[in-house]
Design a protein around this motif. Structure first.
Motif, PDB file in Angstrom:
ATOM      1  N   VAL A  10      37.443  40.645  31.600  1.00 34.75           N
ATOM      2  CA  VAL A  10      38.876  40.831  31.402  1.00 34.75           C
ATOM      3  C   VAL A  10      39.574  40.806  32.761  1.00 34.75           C
ATOM      4  CG1 VAL A  10      38.835  43.351  31.525  1.00 34.75           C
ATOM      5  CG2 VAL A  10      40.565  42.211  30.121  1.00 34.75           C
ATOM      6  N   ASN A  11      40.861  40.384  32.771  1.00 43.31           N
ATOM      7  CA  ASN A  11      41.692  40.349  33.963  1.00 43.31           C
ATOM      8  C   ASN A  11      41.306  39.178  34.873  1.00 43.31           C
ATOM      9  OD1 ASN A  11      43.562  41.240  36.063  1.00 43.31           O
ATOM     10  ND2 ASN A  11      43.434  43.252  35.126  1.00 43.31           N
ATOM     11  N   ASP A  12      41.849  39.166  36.106  1.00 40.80           N
ATOM     12  CA  ASP A  12      41.628  38.087  37.065  1.00 40.80           C
ATOM     13  C   ASP A  12      40.441  38.394  37.968  1.00 40.80           C
ATOM     14  OD1 ASP A  12      43.972  36.526  36.427  1.00 40.80           O
ATOM     15  OD2 ASP A  12      45.164  38.060  37.444  1.00 40.80           O
ATOM     16  N   PRO A  13      39.847  37.355  38.568  1.00 37.06           N
ATOM     17  CA  PRO A  13      38.835  37.601  39.604  1.00 37.06           C
ATOM     18  C   PRO A  13      39.422  38.419  40.743  1.00 37.06           C
ATOM     19  CG  PRO A  13      38.795  35.302  38.926  1.00 37.06           C
ATOM     20  CD  PRO A  13      40.008  35.925  38.270  1.00 37.06           C
ATOM     21  N   GLY A  14      38.654  39.382  41.214  1.00 30.76           N
ATOM     22  CA  GLY A  14      39.118  40.220  42.316  1.00 30.76           C
ATOM     23  C   GLY A  14      40.013  41.352  41.912  1.00 30.76           C
ATOM     24  N   ASN A  15      40.371  41.436  40.611  1.00 32.44           N
ATOM     25  CA  ASN A  15      41.384  42.401  40.210  1.00 32.44           C
ATOM     26  C   ASN A  15      40.857  43.811  40.092  1.00 32.44           C
ATOM     27  OD1 ASN A  15      43.304  43.762  37.993  1.00 32.44           O
ATOM     28  ND2 ASN A  15      44.422  42.179  39.106  1.00 32.44           N
ATOM     29  N   ALA A  16      39.584  44.000  40.201  1.00 33.45           N
ATOM     30  CA  ALA A  16      39.053  45.360  40.179  1.00 33.45           C
ATOM     31  C   ALA A  16      39.463  46.143  41.424  1.00 33.45           C
ATOM     32  CB  ALA A  16      37.535  45.343  40.060  1.00 33.45           C
ATOM     33  N   ALA A  27      48.274  42.228  41.309  1.00 31.38           N
ATOM     34  CA  ALA A  27      49.114  41.936  40.145  1.00 31.38           C
ATOM     35  C   ALA A  27      48.410  40.939  39.227  1.00 31.38           C
ATOM     36  CB  ALA A  27      50.457  41.378  40.594  1.00 31.38           C
ATOM     37  N   MET A  28      48.243  41.311  37.968  1.00 29.06           N
ATOM     38  CA  MET A  28      47.607  40.407  37.022  1.00 29.06           C
ATOM     39  C   MET A  28      48.482  39.172  36.794  1.00 29.06           C
ATOM     40  SD  MET A  28      46.662  40.867  32.968  1.00 29.06           S
ATOM     41  CE  MET A  28      45.554  42.250  33.110  1.00 29.06           C
ATOM     42  N   THR A  29      47.846  38.023  36.668  1.00 29.98           N
ATOM     43  CA  THR A  29      48.545  36.801  36.286  1.00 29.98           C
ATOM     44  C   THR A  29      48.315  36.544  34.798  1.00 29.98           C
ATOM     45  OG1 THR A  29      46.725  35.243  36.634  1.00 29.98           O
ATOM     46  CG2 THR A  29      48.020  35.887  38.571  1.00 29.98           C
ATOM     47  N   TYR A  30      49.028  35.560  34.273  1.00 31.68           N
ATOM     48  CA  TYR A  30      48.842  35.205  32.861  1.00 31.68           C
ATOM     49  C   TYR A  30      47.405  34.761  32.583  1.00 31.68           C
ATOM     50  CZ  TYR A  30      49.593  32.944  28.331  1.00 31.68           C
ATOM     51  OH  TYR A  30      49.517  32.581  27.012  1.00 31.68           O
ATOM     52  N   TYR A  31      46.755  34.204  33.617  1.00 34.28           N
ATOM     53  CA  TYR A  31      45.394  33.713  33.434  1.00 34.28           C
ATOM     54  C   TYR A  31      44.399  34.849  33.217  1.00 34.28           C
ATOM     55  CZ  TYR A  31      47.962  29.903  35.555  1.00 34.28           C
ATOM     56  OH  TYR A  31      48.917  28.973  35.837  1.00 34.28           O
ATOM     57  N   GLY A  32      44.794  36.062  33.546  1.00 33.49           N
ATOM     58  CA  GLY A  32      43.912  37.203  33.329  1.00 33.49           C
ATOM     59  C   GLY A  32      44.058  37.840  31.956  1.00 33.49           C
ATOM     60  N   THR A  55      37.467  49.557  31.225  1.00 35.67           N
ATOM     61  CA  THR A  55      38.718  50.302  31.105  1.00 35.67           C
ATOM     62  C   THR A  55      39.691  50.042  32.239  1.00 35.67           C
ATOM     63  OG1 THR A  55      37.669  52.062  29.827  1.00 35.67           O
ATOM     64  CG2 THR A  55      39.731  52.607  30.926  1.00 35.67           C
ATOM     65  N   LYS A  56      39.224  50.031  33.490  1.00 32.47           N
ATOM     66  CA  LYS A  56      40.163  49.875  34.612  1.00 32.47           C
ATOM     67  C   LYS A  56      40.853  48.507  34.600  1.00 32.47           C
ATOM     68  CE  LYS A  56      40.666  50.343  39.615  1.00 32.47           C
ATOM     69  NZ  LYS A  56      41.369  49.069  39.796  1.00 32.47           N
ATOM     70  N   PRO A  57      40.142  47.390  34.611  1.00 28.11           N
ATOM     71  CA  PRO A  57      40.855  46.103  34.600  1.00 28.11           C
ATOM     72  C   PRO A  57      41.545  45.788  33.281  1.00 28.11           C
ATOM     73  CG  PRO A  57      38.489  45.750  34.539  1.00 28.11           C
ATOM     74  CD  PRO A  57      38.691  47.204  34.795  1.00 28.11           C
TER      75      PRO A  57
END
Length: 394
Positions: A10-16, A27-32, A55-57
């Protein structure tokens, strides 16, 4: 991917939180968003897609996945009656994912780290899954509710106020309660929508531009009602000045802040700032942009077709109790009440913050209605090109 079942994070790469140099940092993008992952898997010909919940991402606990996606799922009707979608779309828990990788002879943590690095390529798990599902399909209609106050001088230009009227209905019981009321999410927005409509109707000076009050259905099923409206608008998109969206307004008293979801995207930030200053408040960007709130309410449907959209409310700084108190209250709501039967009306709650936000959004709409210009997307916004093309049409 043709014929394969894809397992994704879930979410974008690196978003953790480990790498802010990728995409838009935290900031999450639409791709996430899970919606985009389903869409892209279908475009690639995948038979199924399983999203690993963390849970976090994800920005919500597994209980939200259970309450939101168990049972029947609504979709907007398509020409191919859904045939182009993946056969299987679903979520699995983090523990289940770790067991799945272990069965494939792979280490989940190592794969997770690799998937968050640039240059990562999808890896085969060399597993096969066999399942059968018996679905009963039914077709039904749900309604968007629309009211219009015609403008006095520019009636063919429109400002939309939006709020979703749906929630989850009757679902799995929690502590013996199976009615998912949706008081904050989103009876609060509907109450503000009606109050703002009443204020415009009673105003001595009527708006120059037409004001559209739009209560949409199916938000909890994936922004269905607002997406349908955006793709089948009653009023031309190129003549739609802005969307002002209301969702989950505060019941914790007046707020010093006005938090703008998607801050920096459009010139509506300046309209919001001016209205906030009139109330002695300050404006700030979303403090949890990694949770992807910009893609989780109906304003996104309008942004998706190029209409500048404002989704803002007081969320972070209580006028009397401060930031720490609001952080605690926000975390408590997300963990215990979000998409749960306990999101109920509380007669002892302080709804003045909701009133302040409604007055502020009324002020923004009034200013827009008196102008002849259109607010623009800012350079760098992914929605600017769509709007520019729309406005260029005759």
């Amino acid at each position: 991917m043709k014929g394969k079942t894809v397992v994704v994070l879930v979410n974008d790469p690196g978003n953790a939180g480990n790498d802010t140099t990728m995409f838009k940092g935290k900031a999450m993008t639409y791709y996430g968003r899970w919606m985009y992952k389903y869409e892209e898997a279908a475009r690639q010909g995948a038979a199924g897609l399983l999203i690993i919940h963390d849970t976090k991402p994800a920005a919500y606990p597994w209980s939200v996945v259970q309450s939101s996606y168990s049972g029947a799922k609504l979709r907007n009707q398509t020409a191919d009656k859904g045939a182009s979608k993946c056969t299987i779309e679903g979520w699995i828990t983090l523990d289940a994912a770790k067991k799945l990788f272990s069965a494939a002879g792979q280490d989940y943590e190592e794969a997770y780290t690799a998937a968050n690095q640039k240059g990562f390529k999808a890896r085969p798990l060399n597993l096969q899954v066999s399942t059968s599902i018996t679905n009963k399909l039914r077709r039904q209609e749900s309604k968007n509710v629309v009211a219009v106050l015609p403008g006095t001088t520019r009636p063919d230009e429109y400002i939309i106020y939006s709020a979703h009227w749906d929630h989850l209905g009757i679902g799995a019981p929690v502590a013996g309660d199976s009615i998912y009321n949706g008081a904050a999410d989103n009876a609060s927005g509907c109450a503000a929508l009606l109050a703002i409509a009443n204020a415009f109707q009673q105003a001595k000076e009527k708006p120059g531009r037409s004001i559209v009050f739009l209560a949409v259905t199916g938000e909890e099923q994936g922004l269905l009602g607002s997406m349908y409206y955006a793709n089948h608008p009653l009023f031309p998109v190129r003549k739609t000045v802005a969307d002002l969206n209301m969702d989950d307004l505060p019941n914790t008293g007046p707020m010093r802040d006005l938090t703008v979801i998607g801050y920096g995207q459009s010139e509506l930030d300046e309209y919001a700032r001016a209205a906030a200053q009139e109330q002695g408040r300050y404006i700030q960007p979303d403090q949890n942009a990694d949770k992807g709130y910009f893609f989780r309410s109906d304003h996104f449907s309008f942004a998706h077709v190029g209409v500048p959209s404002l989704y803002a409310s007081g969320t972070a700084d209580s006028w009397t109790k401060g930031k720490a108190y609001m952080k605690k209250m926000s975390e408590e709501f997300e963990a215990q009440h979000y998409h749960q039967p306990s999101d109920e009306y509380n007669a002892q709650a302080d709804y003045r913050g909701m009133e302040w936000d409604a007055r502020l959004l009324y002020r923004v709409g009034s200013r827009l209605a008196a102008e002849t210009t259109f607010p623009q997307w800012k350079p760098g916004s992914e929605f600017k090109a769509i709007r520019d093309k729309s406005l260029a049409q005759k």
